[in-house]
Scaffold this motif. Structure first.
Motif, PDB file in Angstrom:
ATOM      1  N   TRP A  18       0.819  -1.208   0.000  1.00 54.21           N
ATOM      2  CA  TRP A  18       0.000   0.000   0.000  1.00 54.21           C
ATOM      3  C   TRP A  18       0.848   1.251   0.000  1.00 54.21           C
ATOM      4  N   GLN A  30      -1.128   3.318  -2.831  1.00 55.49           N
ATOM      5  CA  GLN A  30      -1.198   4.726  -2.434  1.00 55.49           C
ATOM      6  C   GLN A  30      -0.670   5.621  -3.533  1.00 55.49           C
ATOM      7  N   HIS A  48      -4.450   8.863   3.134  1.00 55.72           N
ATOM      8  CA  HIS A  48      -4.141   8.125   4.356  1.00 55.72           C
ATOM      9  C   HIS A  48      -4.950   6.835   4.361  1.00 55.72           C
ATOM     10  N   GLY A  49      -4.268   5.688   4.467  1.00 53.91           N
ATOM     11  CA  GLY A  49      -4.942   4.399   4.441  1.00 53.91           C
ATOM     12  C   GLY A  49      -5.171   3.843   5.834  1.00 53.91           C
ATOM     13  N   ALA A  64      -9.545   4.519   2.891  1.00 53.06           N
ATOM     14  CA  ALA A  64      -8.597   5.628   2.880  1.00 53.06           C
ATOM     15  C   ALA A  64      -9.368   6.932   2.964  1.00 53.06           C
TER      16      ALA A  64
END
Length: 271
Positions: A18, A30, A48-49, A64
């Motif tokens: 990610w 991402q 932001h995950g 996210a």
């Protein structure tokens, strides 16, 4: 700036996980998402995950969030992002959310599933990237695996099942369930893991222990001793990434709960 909550599905086979990597470090989920958002917003957008899935790990419902410019808020985000994203990642939902929502710190729990291929002698080619082929160990001792799984439920120090490379304040975690669930294929065995949060590669390490027990290499009591020891070197090896999938991130009844869980998870260094 308006905040968006994005739910994503991806095939992790060709991703280096990610999280963004250093230049030359590989393609990431991402990174692909931020590139698409920048094209739509005309400026860099940080995503932001909820969890930093490893290279090769899949997701059905990664969550996210990101903040977008006010003048772009009305974009049909799901359709627009999917038009720009590669075929192995998809936005399955996109919706505005309160500005105190945080994909990681508002989460109250996560659910992963790990799939084992248990038919000896062959594996369906189209399933190879999504299962760990343990057919050579079969028949597995399922009763022993169930007994081992029960050891992981509850609040424990899981230091023996954390791989190196993650700085956390504590290795204690509350695990709600580790259990077998029905599989659509008779050749597969699916294990589900539910917890408030997991350490680095913890699910894969727990799966490695389950298979070691099922194949008769160690006993449930051996795993109990490993868990108590806190020593990673005493535990069985890590299961391959390809069998693991993040299937849900939980946020409680209101989808927020940020203050309580932010304080709790920051104290725990929880992922």
């Amino acid at each position: 700036m308006p905040r968006l909550r994005l739910t994503l599905a991806y095939d992790g086979t060709q991703f280096a996980g990610w999280q963004l990597q250093a230049p030359g470090g590989g393609r990431t989920v991402q990174g692909c998402l931020e590139e698409a958002l920048e094209r739509l917003c005309g400026a860099p957008v940080r995503v932001h995950g909820a969890g930093r899935t490893d290279s090769g790990v899949h997701a059905m419902a990664q969550v996210a969030h990101c903040d977008v410019p006010e003048h772009r808020a009305a974009i049909p985000w799901q359709r627009a992002l999917n038009a720009l994203l590669p075929d192995d990642v998809s936005v399955v939902d996109a919706a505005p959310v309160a500005d105190d929502f945080h994909a990681r710190f508002s989460a109250t729990g996560k659910i992963y599933r790990y799939t084992l291929w248990i038919a000896p002698g062959h594996i369906l080619p189209w399933r190879r990237a999504y299962v760990w082929d343990v057919g050579r160990y079969c028949p597995l001792d399922v009763a022993a695996m169930d007994a081992c799984a029960a050891l992981f439920v509850g609040f424990h120090d899981f230091a023996a099942f954390q791989n190196a490379g993650s700085a956390v304040r504590t290795t204690a975690r509350q695990v709600h369930a580790v259990c077998r669930i029905p599989s659509a294929s008779p050749g597969e065995m699916v294990w589900e893991f539910r917890a408030e949060g997991f350490l680095k590669q913890m699910v894969r390490n727990l799966t490695g222990a389950l298979v070691a027990v099922g194949s008769g290499k160690v006993s449930p009591e051996d795993i109990r001793s490993v868990l108590t020891s806190g020593q990673r070197r005493l535990a069985p090896g890590t299961a391959p990434a390809r069998g693991l999938c993040l299937v849900a991130v939980e946020y409680g009844n209101d989808g927020r709960g940020r203050k309580r869980h932010l304080l709790h998870q920051l104290a725990a260094g929880q992922g």
